[in-house]
Design an enzyme around this catalytic site. Structure first.
Site, PDB file in Angstrom:
ATOM      1  CB  THR A 130      -2.471  -6.506  -2.070  1.00  0.00           C
ATOM      2  OG1 THR A 130      -2.509  -6.139  -3.435  1.00  0.00           O
ATOM      3  CG2 THR A 130      -3.852  -6.277  -1.481  1.00  0.00           C
ATOM      4  CG  ASP A 131      -0.373  -2.981  -5.692  1.00  0.00           C
ATOM      5  OD1 ASP A 131      -1.176  -3.942  -5.688  1.00  0.00           O
ATOM      6  OD2 ASP A 131       0.344  -2.711  -6.681  1.00  0.00           O
ATOM      7  CD  GLU A 132      -5.308  -6.364  -6.682  1.00  0.00           C
ATOM      8  OE1 GLU A 132      -6.530  -6.454  -6.542  1.00  0.00           O
ATOM      9  OE2 GLU A 132      -4.648  -7.078  -7.453  1.00  0.00           O
ATOM     10  CE1 TYR A 155      -6.356 -10.718  -2.264  1.00  0.00           C
ATOM     11  CE2 TYR A 155      -5.916  -8.947  -3.832  1.00  0.00           C
ATOM     12  CZ  TYR A 155      -5.471  -9.834  -2.863  1.00  0.00           C
ATOM     13  OH  TYR A 155      -4.140  -9.844  -2.490  1.00  0.00           O
ATOM     14  CE  LYS A 159      -4.191  -9.173   1.726  1.00  0.00           C
ATOM     15  NZ  LYS A 159      -3.539 -10.273   2.491  1.00  0.00           N
TER      16      LYS A 159
HETATM   17  P1  NAD Z   1      -1.541 -17.900  -2.721  1.00  0.00           P
HETATM   18  O1  NAD Z   1      -2.989 -17.911  -3.077  1.00  0.00           O
HETATM   19  O2  NAD Z   1      -0.549 -18.452  -3.662  1.00  0.00           O
HETATM   20  O3  NAD Z   1      -1.322 -18.643  -1.326  1.00  0.00           O
HETATM   21  C1  NAD Z   1      -2.181 -18.476  -0.240  1.00  0.00           C
HETATM   22  C2  NAD Z   1      -1.883 -19.578   0.758  1.00  0.00           C
HETATM   23  O4  NAD Z   1      -2.763 -19.396   1.886  1.00  0.00           O
HETATM   24  C3  NAD Z   1      -2.142 -20.990   0.227  1.00  0.00           C
HETATM   25  O5  NAD Z   1      -1.077 -21.843   0.565  1.00  0.00           O
HETATM   26  C4  NAD Z   1      -3.429 -21.408   0.915  1.00  0.00           C
HETATM   27  O6  NAD Z   1      -3.530 -22.819   1.118  1.00  0.00           O
HETATM   28  C5  NAD Z   1      -3.333 -20.647   2.228  1.00  0.00           C
HETATM   29  N1  NAD Z   1      -4.648 -20.405   2.822  1.00  0.00           N
HETATM   30  C6  NAD Z   1      -5.753 -19.919   2.204  1.00  0.00           C
HETATM   31  N2  NAD Z   1      -6.781 -19.870   3.068  1.00  0.00           N
HETATM   32  C7  NAD Z   1      -6.318 -20.308   4.252  1.00  0.00           C
HETATM   33  C8  NAD Z   1      -6.914 -20.468   5.529  1.00  0.00           C
HETATM   34  N3  NAD Z   1      -8.198 -20.189   5.746  1.00  0.00           N
HETATM   35  N4  NAD Z   1      -6.146 -20.933   6.552  1.00  0.00           N
HETATM   36  C9  NAD Z   1      -4.843 -21.240   6.338  1.00  0.00           C
HETATM   37  N5  NAD Z   1      -4.233 -21.133   5.144  1.00  0.00           N
HETATM   38  C10 NAD Z   1      -4.961 -20.656   4.104  1.00  0.00           C
HETATM   39  O7  NAD Z   1      -1.242 -16.376  -2.372  1.00  0.00           O
HETATM   40  P2  NAD Z   1       0.063 -15.510  -2.672  1.00  0.00           P
HETATM   41  O8  NAD Z   1      -0.022 -14.953  -4.029  1.00  0.00           O
HETATM   42  O9  NAD Z   1       1.258 -16.257  -2.252  1.00  0.00           O
HETATM   43  O10 NAD Z   1      -0.203 -14.297  -1.647  1.00  0.00           O
HETATM   44  C11 NAD Z   1       0.227 -14.403  -0.290  1.00  0.00           C
HETATM   45  C12 NAD Z   1      -0.144 -13.114   0.420  1.00  0.00           C
HETATM   46  O11 NAD Z   1       0.471 -11.999  -0.202  1.00  0.00           O
HETATM   47  C13 NAD Z   1      -1.646 -12.830   0.422  1.00  0.00           C
HETATM   48  O12 NAD Z   1      -1.987 -12.276   1.669  1.00  0.00           O
HETATM   49  C14 NAD Z   1      -1.803 -11.797  -0.689  1.00  0.00           C
HETATM   50  O13 NAD Z   1      -2.918 -10.967  -0.442  1.00  0.00           O
HETATM   51  C15 NAD Z   1      -0.502 -11.042  -0.582  1.00  0.00           C
HETATM   52  N6  NAD Z   1      -0.017 -10.433  -1.834  1.00  0.00           N
HETATM   53  C16 NAD Z   1       0.078 -11.162  -2.988  1.00  0.00           C
HETATM   54  C17 NAD Z   1       0.598 -10.566  -4.141  1.00  0.00           C
HETATM   55  C18 NAD Z   1       0.757 -11.337  -5.419  1.00  0.00           C
HETATM   56  O14 NAD Z   1       1.110 -10.740  -6.446  1.00  0.00           O
HETATM   57  N7  NAD Z   1       0.550 -12.641  -5.458  1.00  0.00           N
HETATM   58  C19 NAD Z   1       1.011  -9.238  -4.101  1.00  0.00           C
HETATM   59  C20 NAD Z   1       0.872  -8.516  -2.901  1.00  0.00           C
HETATM   60  C21 NAD Z   1       0.370  -9.126  -1.773  1.00  0.00           C
HETATM   61  O1  DAU Z   2      -1.228  -6.041  -7.100  1.00  0.00           O
HETATM   62  C1  DAU Z   2      -1.056  -7.116  -6.235  1.00  0.00           C
HETATM   63  C2  DAU Z   2      -2.054  -8.198  -6.573  1.00  0.00           C
HETATM   64  O2  DAU Z   2      -1.615  -8.791  -7.784  1.00  0.00           O
HETATM   65  C3  DAU Z   2      -2.178  -9.255  -5.483  1.00  0.00           C
HETATM   66  O3  DAU Z   2      -2.682  -8.665  -4.316  1.00  0.00           O
HETATM   67  C4  DAU Z   2      -3.112 -10.388  -5.934  1.00  0.00           C
HETATM   68  O4  DAU Z   2      -3.136 -11.409  -4.951  1.00  0.00           O
HETATM   69  C5  DAU Z   2      -2.568 -10.948  -7.228  1.00  0.00           C
HETATM   70  O5  DAU Z   2      -3.446 -11.948  -7.711  1.00  0.00           O
HETATM   71  C6  DAU Z   2      -2.405  -9.847  -8.268  1.00  0.00           C
HETATM   72  O6  DAU Z   2      -3.701  -9.342  -8.693  1.00  0.00           O
HETATM   73  P1  DAU Z   2      -4.018  -8.998 -10.233  1.00  0.00           P
HETATM   74  O7  DAU Z   2      -5.471  -9.027 -10.420  1.00  0.00           O
HETATM   75  O8  DAU Z   2      -3.278  -7.782 -10.676  1.00  0.00           O
HETATM   76  O9  DAU Z   2      -3.277 -10.280 -10.937  1.00  0.00           O
HETATM   77  P2  DAU Z   2      -3.732 -11.236 -12.122  1.00  0.00           P
HETATM   78  O10 DAU Z   2      -2.544 -12.080 -12.448  1.00  0.00           O
HETATM   79  O11 DAU Z   2      -5.022 -11.902 -11.846  1.00  0.00           O
HETATM   80  O12 DAU Z   2      -3.959 -10.225 -13.317  1.00  0.00           O
HETATM   81  C7  DAU Z   2      -2.915  -9.369 -13.762  1.00  0.00           C
HETATM   82  C8  DAU Z   2      -3.482  -8.510 -14.883  1.00  0.00           C
HETATM   83  O13 DAU Z   2      -3.731  -9.360 -16.024  1.00  0.00           O
HETATM   84  C9  DAU Z   2      -4.818  -7.868 -14.560  1.00  0.00           C
HETATM   85  O14 DAU Z   2      -4.871  -6.607 -15.201  1.00  0.00           O
HETATM   86  C10 DAU Z   2      -5.849  -8.808 -15.173  1.00  0.00           C
HETATM   87  C11 DAU Z   2      -5.124  -9.356 -16.393  1.00  0.00           C
HETATM   88  N1  DAU Z   2      -5.453 -10.742 -16.791  1.00  0.00           N
HETATM   89  C12 DAU Z   2      -5.450 -11.713 -15.819  1.00  0.00           C
HETATM   90  C13 DAU Z   2      -5.725 -13.027 -16.137  1.00  0.00           C
HETATM   91  C14 DAU Z   2      -5.745 -14.094 -15.081  1.00  0.00           C
HETATM   92  C15 DAU Z   2      -5.670 -11.062 -18.111  1.00  0.00           C
HETATM   93  O15 DAU Z   2      -5.628 -10.182 -18.987  1.00  0.00           O
HETATM   94  N2  DAU Z   2      -5.935 -12.361 -18.431  1.00  0.00           N
HETATM   95  C16 DAU Z   2      -5.999 -13.357 -17.502  1.00  0.00           C
HETATM   96  O16 DAU Z   2      -6.271 -14.531 -17.866  1.00  0.00           O
END
Ligand code: NAD
Ligand code: DAU
Length: 349
Positions: A130-132, A155, A159
């Site tokens: 992730t970019d975080e 988190y 990562k």
């Molecule tokens: P998600 O939470 O939707 O899915 C995670 C999946 O991993 C789920 O299906 C869960 O059951 C599985 N999982 C969790 N713990 C596990 C374990 N111990 N063993 C096996 N499986 C397990 O997550 P996502 O948003 O699809 O993110 C997927 C990946 O991409 C993550 O590594 C996240 O850090 C990265 N990522 C997410 C975002 C985003 O915006 N969602 C952006 C950049 C990177």
């Molecule tokens: O940048 C990549 C990341 O983006 C991934 O690595 C993470 O897995 C993914 O969850 C996401 O993280 P964020 O914290 O940016 O996403 P989230 O949707 O939780 O929040 C987006 C923005 O909105 C953040 O500034 C917090 C704000 N927010 C979030 C929620 C859930 C609100 O204002 N209200 C809310 O209820």
């Protein structure tokens, strides 16, 4: 080629699994997922009977289980997405993030290293990050692949730690790794604890839409299928040992994004213009809330020719349509475990 994809029942993983199963019929795709609250096999119902797809229910924290399946199936490559992924949950329960994101990743690295020790060069261990990990930006600048890590939530710290282990295995043991760091994804199958699907669900049900702080935090949004396409490009053509940043070139202040979403939904639901904006409620800010993320994806674009395929307006419209057409999916995931989490998270805000 036998590819192990971890976390394939989750949001991004399910799109990656579908893309690989459909686009590469000669590959055997193994989806390993623990099915936590975020994993949902309904995300893959359209491909679950394909001959080149196998689901494995298991936990990456269980090293003995990983050793078993690596020995039994002899995976050629790994695309690792399994993780605890929600920042707010990491604030209330950091240890489960350490377990899955750090220990789980190291377990996978060990299993791959052991299986591939005699012919490392014919394999790929691709870690999705992730970019975080880069921390929080001010008004100016972008994260590049050279930006120093500065994680600020449990988190992102977990990562960042997993990214360091992946690179350490490349340098120390010659494990053929690739890493990508992506910005915020949105699209179908996104679990409604994250901003966009949570807002869609609440607007649809005329519930208040919680915006943290003043809504001034900025995120760079990418349509999930474009992330899956980038993963395909990097897996096949990215260089071993390299990192690629993936972003949407699409920065939005949270409040502006939510207002746009309210307007899109008013139009699609046939509500009077401006009605849903009244649901916006400013709530207590997230602890340690990163102000701005913005990704420089020029390395990926120049080296591999990738670029986003949809504008944000197109992607958001497709996303809202998907949620409105998949009411059953939404109702299923908003019941049970998710509900009690929701109450705990928002009740006192
Ligand atoms: P998600 O939470 O939707 O899915 C995670 C999946 O991993 C789920 O299906 C869960 O059951 C599985 N999982 C969790 N713990 C596990 C374990 N111990 N063993 C096996 N499986 C397990 O997550 P996502 O948003 O699809 O993110 C997927 C990946 O991409 C993550 O590594 C996240 O850090 C990265 N990522 C997410 C975002 C985003 O915006 N969602 C952006 C950049 C990177
Ligand atoms: O940048 C990549 C990341 O983006 C991934 O690595 C993470 O897995 C993914 O969850 C996401 O993280 P964020 O914290 O940016 O996403 P989230 O949707 O939780 O929040 C987006 C923005 O909105 C953040 O500034 C917090 C704000 N927010 C979030 C929620 C859930 C609100 O204002 N209200 C809310 O209820």
């Amino acid at each position: 080629m036998k590819i192990l994809i971890t976390g394939g029942a989750g949001f991004i993983g399910s799109h990656v699994v579908r893309l690989f199963v459909n686009k590469y019929p000669s590959y055997q795709i193994f989806n390993l997922d623990k099915l936590t609250y975020a994993g949902n096999l309904a995300n893959l119902s359209d491909i679950e009977n394909k001959e080149n797809y196998t689901f494995l229910k298991g936990d990456i924290v269980d090293a003995a289980y990983l050793e078993d399946i690596f020995t039994n199936y002899q995976f050629d490559s790994v695309i690792h997405l399994a993780a605890e992924s929600h920042v707010d949950r990491s604030i209330t329960d950091p240890l489960s993030f350490v377990n899955t994101n750090v220990i789980g990743t190291v377990n996978l690295l060990n299993a791959a290293r052991k299986l591939w020790k005699d012919d490392m060069q014919n394999h790929v261990f691709y870690h999705i990050s992730t970019d975080e990990v880069y921390g929080s930006l001010g008004a100016e600048g972008f994260f590049t692949e050279e930006t120093a890590y500065d994680p600020r939530s449990p988190y992102s710290a977990s990562k960042a730690s997993s990214d360091h282990f992946v690179r350490a295995y490349y340098h120390t043991y010659g494990l053929p790794v690739k890493v990508s760091n992506c910005s915020n994804n949105y699209g179908p199958n996104h679990f409604p604890e994250k901003l966009i699907p949570l807002a869609i669900y609440n607007i649809k049900n005329e519930r208040s839409v919680p915006v943290y702080g003043k809504g001034e935090n900025i995120r760079d949004w990418l349509y999930v299928l474009d992330h899956a396409r980038a993963i395909d490009d990097i897996f096949h053509r990215g260089q071993v040992g390299e990192t690629y940043n993936i972003g949407g070139i699409n920065e939005w202040k949270n409040i502006d994004l939510i207002e746009l979403l309210c307007d899109v939904m008013d139009e699609k639901l046939g509500r009077p213009a401006g009605q849903s904006r009244k649901l916006i409620t400013f709530v207590k800010d997230r602890a340690g809330h990163d102000m701005r993320y913005a990704i420089d994806s020029s390395k990926l674009m120049e080296e591999l020719g990738w670029k986003p395929s949809v504008t944000f307006e197109q992607g958001l419209s497709k996303t809202v349509d998907w949620y409105l057409e998949n009411e059953e999916w939404l109702e299923n995931v908003t019941s049970g475990n998710y509900k009690s989490y929701y109450e705990q998270q928002y009740e006192n805000r």
